[in-house]
Design an enzyme around this catalytic site. Structure first.
Site, PDB file in Angstrom:
ATOM      1  N   LYS A 244       0.845  -1.200   0.000  1.00 17.99           N
ATOM      2  CA  LYS A 244       0.000   0.000   0.000  1.00 17.99           C
ATOM      3  C   LYS A 244       0.881   1.250   0.000  1.00 17.99           C
ATOM      4  O   LYS A 244       2.016   1.195   0.475  1.00 17.99           O
ATOM      5  CB  LYS A 244      -0.860   0.028   1.278  1.00 17.99           C
ATOM      6  CG  LYS A 244      -2.000  -0.958   1.289  1.00 17.99           C
ATOM      7  CD  LYS A 244      -2.833  -0.786   2.556  1.00 17.99           C
ATOM      8  CE  LYS A 244      -3.954  -1.813   2.603  1.00 17.99           C
ATOM      9  NZ  LYS A 244      -4.977  -1.632   1.548  1.00 17.99           N
TER      10      LYS A 244
ATOM     11  N   ARG B 244     -10.431 -11.419   1.646  1.00 20.82           N
ATOM     12  CA  ARG B 244     -11.289 -12.441   1.034  1.00 20.82           C
ATOM     13  C   ARG B 244     -10.629 -13.815   1.089  1.00 20.82           C
ATOM     14  O   ARG B 244     -11.310 -14.836   1.104  1.00 20.82           O
ATOM     15  CB  ARG B 244     -11.639 -12.009  -0.393  1.00 20.82           C
ATOM     16  CG  ARG B 244     -10.453 -11.867  -1.300  1.00 20.82           C
ATOM     17  CD  ARG B 244     -10.742 -11.016  -2.541  1.00 20.82           C
ATOM     18  NE  ARG B 244     -10.938  -9.596  -2.226  1.00 20.82           N
ATOM     19  CZ  ARG B 244     -11.306  -8.675  -3.108  1.00 20.82           C
ATOM     20  NH1 ARG B 244     -11.546  -9.031  -4.368  1.00 20.82           N
ATOM     21  NH2 ARG B 244     -11.458  -7.425  -2.753  1.00 20.82           N
TER      22      ARG B 244
HETATM   23  N1  BES Z   1      -8.138  -3.745   4.364  1.00 20.54           N
HETATM   24  C1  BES Z   1      -8.253  -3.340   3.018  1.00 20.54           C
HETATM   25  C2  BES Z   1      -9.519  -2.542   2.756  1.00 20.54           C
HETATM   26  C3  BES Z   1      -9.513  -1.091   3.189  1.00 20.54           C
HETATM   27  C4  BES Z   1      -8.826  -0.144   2.455  1.00 20.54           C
HETATM   28  C5  BES Z   1     -10.241  -0.694   4.271  1.00 20.54           C
HETATM   29  C6  BES Z   1      -8.859   1.175   2.842  1.00 20.54           C
HETATM   30  C7  BES Z   1     -10.284   0.627   4.654  1.00 20.54           C
HETATM   31  C8  BES Z   1      -9.592   1.567   3.960  1.00 20.54           C
HETATM   32  C9  BES Z   1      -8.281  -4.563   2.090  1.00 20.54           C
HETATM   33  O1  BES Z   1      -7.512  -5.635   2.494  1.00 20.54           O
HETATM   34  C10 BES Z   1      -7.743  -4.114   0.780  1.00 20.54           C
HETATM   35  O2  BES Z   1      -6.587  -3.776   0.724  1.00 20.54           O
HETATM   36  N2  BES Z   1      -8.599  -4.104  -0.249  1.00 20.54           N
HETATM   37  C11 BES Z   1      -8.195  -3.672  -1.538  1.00 20.54           C
HETATM   38  C12 BES Z   1      -8.818  -4.604  -2.543  1.00 20.54           C
HETATM   39  C13 BES Z   1      -8.270  -4.425  -3.932  1.00 20.54           C
HETATM   40  C14 BES Z   1      -6.813  -4.807  -4.001  1.00 20.54           C
HETATM   41  C15 BES Z   1      -9.091  -5.274  -4.873  1.00 20.54           C
HETATM   42  C16 BES Z   1      -8.724  -2.240  -1.723  1.00 20.54           C
HETATM   43  O3  BES Z   1      -9.818  -1.924  -1.266  1.00 20.54           O
HETATM   44  O4  BES Z   1      -7.988  -1.441  -2.298  1.00 20.54           O
HETATM   45 MN    MN Z   2      -5.509  -5.447   1.862  1.00 24.54          MN
END
Ligand code: BES
Ligand code: MN
Ligand code: ZN
Length: 447
Positions: free
Chosen positions: A223, A297
């Site tokens: 990230k 997931r």
């Molecule tokens: N934990 C995150 C989701 C999230 C992101 C929650 C920002 C709150 C704020 C999750 O594991 C994630 O990283 N999801 C990705 C999915 C994508 C790679 C398809 C996302 O939401 O960017």
């Molecule tokens: Mn994630």
């Protein structure tokens, strides 16, 4: 931490001695509902905390009571206790700011609108929510998968539940390749926590599954740095489930309840899984990892498949901070839902209105699921980019068989919630606890 005392008095007396009076508007009489009162009480709780007051009194009147389906006394105490919550475990409080050690709530109820029992239920529900908030707020260096397991064991001991913690060697035997794949980038071992509550007269079993990523760096699909600290909140689904079990242990609903928490860190260590890796899930499906940041997931898929196979529950609810996309869709005020069962969805929606943890269903037409059909495997863990919350939910559906199921994406509602009187100005909200408690307490066998 401070202790609370709740008193109920049938007389309205002592008002000559009231040193400070706080008036909070609650809007129009015929638009008044439980949530408005909960929010107003929350504001009062915040004032109480700010003033370091140690006694607060309420006068219950029929005017307020008529407006609420839930008992007014319960909602008042709930809002007050939620509003007064502060997370200052890591702050040195200066002498003159030392917090009140005990808080006394006096409920004047001359018309006998409520009971001490009901006031205490409000307190129990808020305490469970506050416990979930504290788990969420605790930084990831102090809250690892093993710490969530310890919390579960504590609840089991206090409330006579059964707790089992599966270790990585057990997961290997069970074939949980998705959960193990996420955890291999971290030195902290993953855990699968199972907490079982049963009631002698129960005829139905509900499973609650919570995402417990204690820190989500994204893994190799790292990230960006901005706000990455917030990924300590990526275990708020797990926190909601644990807070709920704590409340359930005290309210004893006539239902069997299985809590399952897959918990791990998502880090980019030398052993971390790579984009392109293919893993085998607990149910035998092969999954290509195209983005290691879509880890929620993966760990939930194995947990859902496990709970469905081992416990054959009548319904499953999962809670997860699954997608940033749900914030784009619904902001921070409403939890997004995906379901395979309209009747269960309606029960969850109603519990959302009752509790203030509101939920809105998103569409899940089969076409949305096309994008996660795999090129090299049965499935892939991300789609093309659009409608991310729906795609995330539909990925999970591959692991639930035909079991009635609702997936709740709480990424928006777990922290950063503004303009709600009983929510903290910053940090975790404990979303899901009161929702799930309302759901199991009003449970109706599915049609
Ligand atoms: N934990 C995150 C989701 C999230 C992101 C929650 C920002 C709150 C704020 C999750 O594991 C994630 O990283 N999801 C990705 C999915 C994508 C790679 C398809 C996302 O939401 O960017
Ligand atoms: Mn994630
Ligand atoms: Zn995550």
């Amino acid at each position: 931490m401070c202790s609370w005392q709740i008193n109920l008095s049938q007389k309205f007396s002592g008002y000559e001695k009231i040193p400070q009076l706080l008036a909070i508007g609650v809007g129009k009489k015929d638009e008044l509902d439980a949530e408005t009162i909960r929010r107003a009480a929350g504001k009062a709780g915040k004032m109480l905390a700010a003033l370091n007051a140690n006694t607060v009194g309420f006068l219950l009147t029929p005017l307020l009571n008529k407006a609420t389906e839930t008992d007014l006394g319960q909602v008042l105490v709930e809002g007050l206790t939620l509003g007064a919550y502060e997370f200052n475990a890591y702050k040195k409080l200066e002498g003159n700011k030392a917090k009140a050690k005990s808080i006394k709530i006096i409920c004047c109820d001359p018309e006998k609108l409520t009971s001490l029992k009901v006031l205490k239920i409000g307190k129990i529900r808020a305490d469970g929510t506050n416990m979930a908030r504290t788990l969420g707020n605790t930084p990831a260096n102090d809250l690892k998968p093993k710490d969530l397991a310890e919390e579960a064991k504590k609840i089991a001991k206090q409330h006579k539940m059964e707790c089992t913690v599966l270790e990585e060697k057990d997961m290997k035997k069970l074939g949980m390749g998705m959960l193990l794949g996420v955890s291999q980038g971290s030195r902290e071992p993953a855990k699968l926590i199972i907490l079982e509550y049963s009631h002698q007269k129960a005829t139905q079993t509900v499973a609650l599954v919570g995402k417990g990523v204690t820190f989500d760096s994204g893994g190799i699909s790292l990230k960006p740095g901005k706000n990455m600290d917030e990924m300590k909140f990526d275990m708020c689904g797990a926190a909601a489930v644990l807070g709920t079990m704590k409340v359930i242990g005290q309210l004893n609903p006539k239902l069997n309840i299985i809590a399952v928490i897959p918990t791990t860190e998502n880090l980019p260590g030398g052993e971390a899984q790579r984009p392109g890796d293919i893993v085998t899930a607990h149910n035998g499906k092969r999954v290509e990892i195209l983005n290691t940041d879509a880890e929620g997931r993966l760990i939930l898929g194995d947990a859902l498949s496990y709970v469905v196979k081992e416990f054959k529950p009548d319904a499953v609810i999962d809670l997860a901070t699954l997608t940033g996309a749900v914030i784009t869709a619904l902001g921070h005020l409403t939890t997004g839902a995906i379901t395979n069962n309209d009747d269960l969805m309606e029960q969850v929606r109603k519990a959302g209105i009752n509790s203030g943890d509101r939920v809105w269903q998103l569409p899940s037409f089969p076409e949305y699921g096309e994008s996660i059909k795999g090129k090299y495997a049965d499935l892939q863990n991300i789609g093309g980019g659009d409608s991310g919350t729906i795609v995330g939910g539909l990925f999970l559906e591959h692991f639930i068989d035909e079991t009635p199921w609702v997936h709740l994406d709480i990424a928006g509602t777990s922290w950063n919630v503004k303009h709600v009187g009983y929510q903290p100005n910053s940090g975790a909200t404990g979303v899901g606890v009161r929702l799930l408690v309302d759901l199991v307490q009003n449970w109706k066998t599915l049609k």
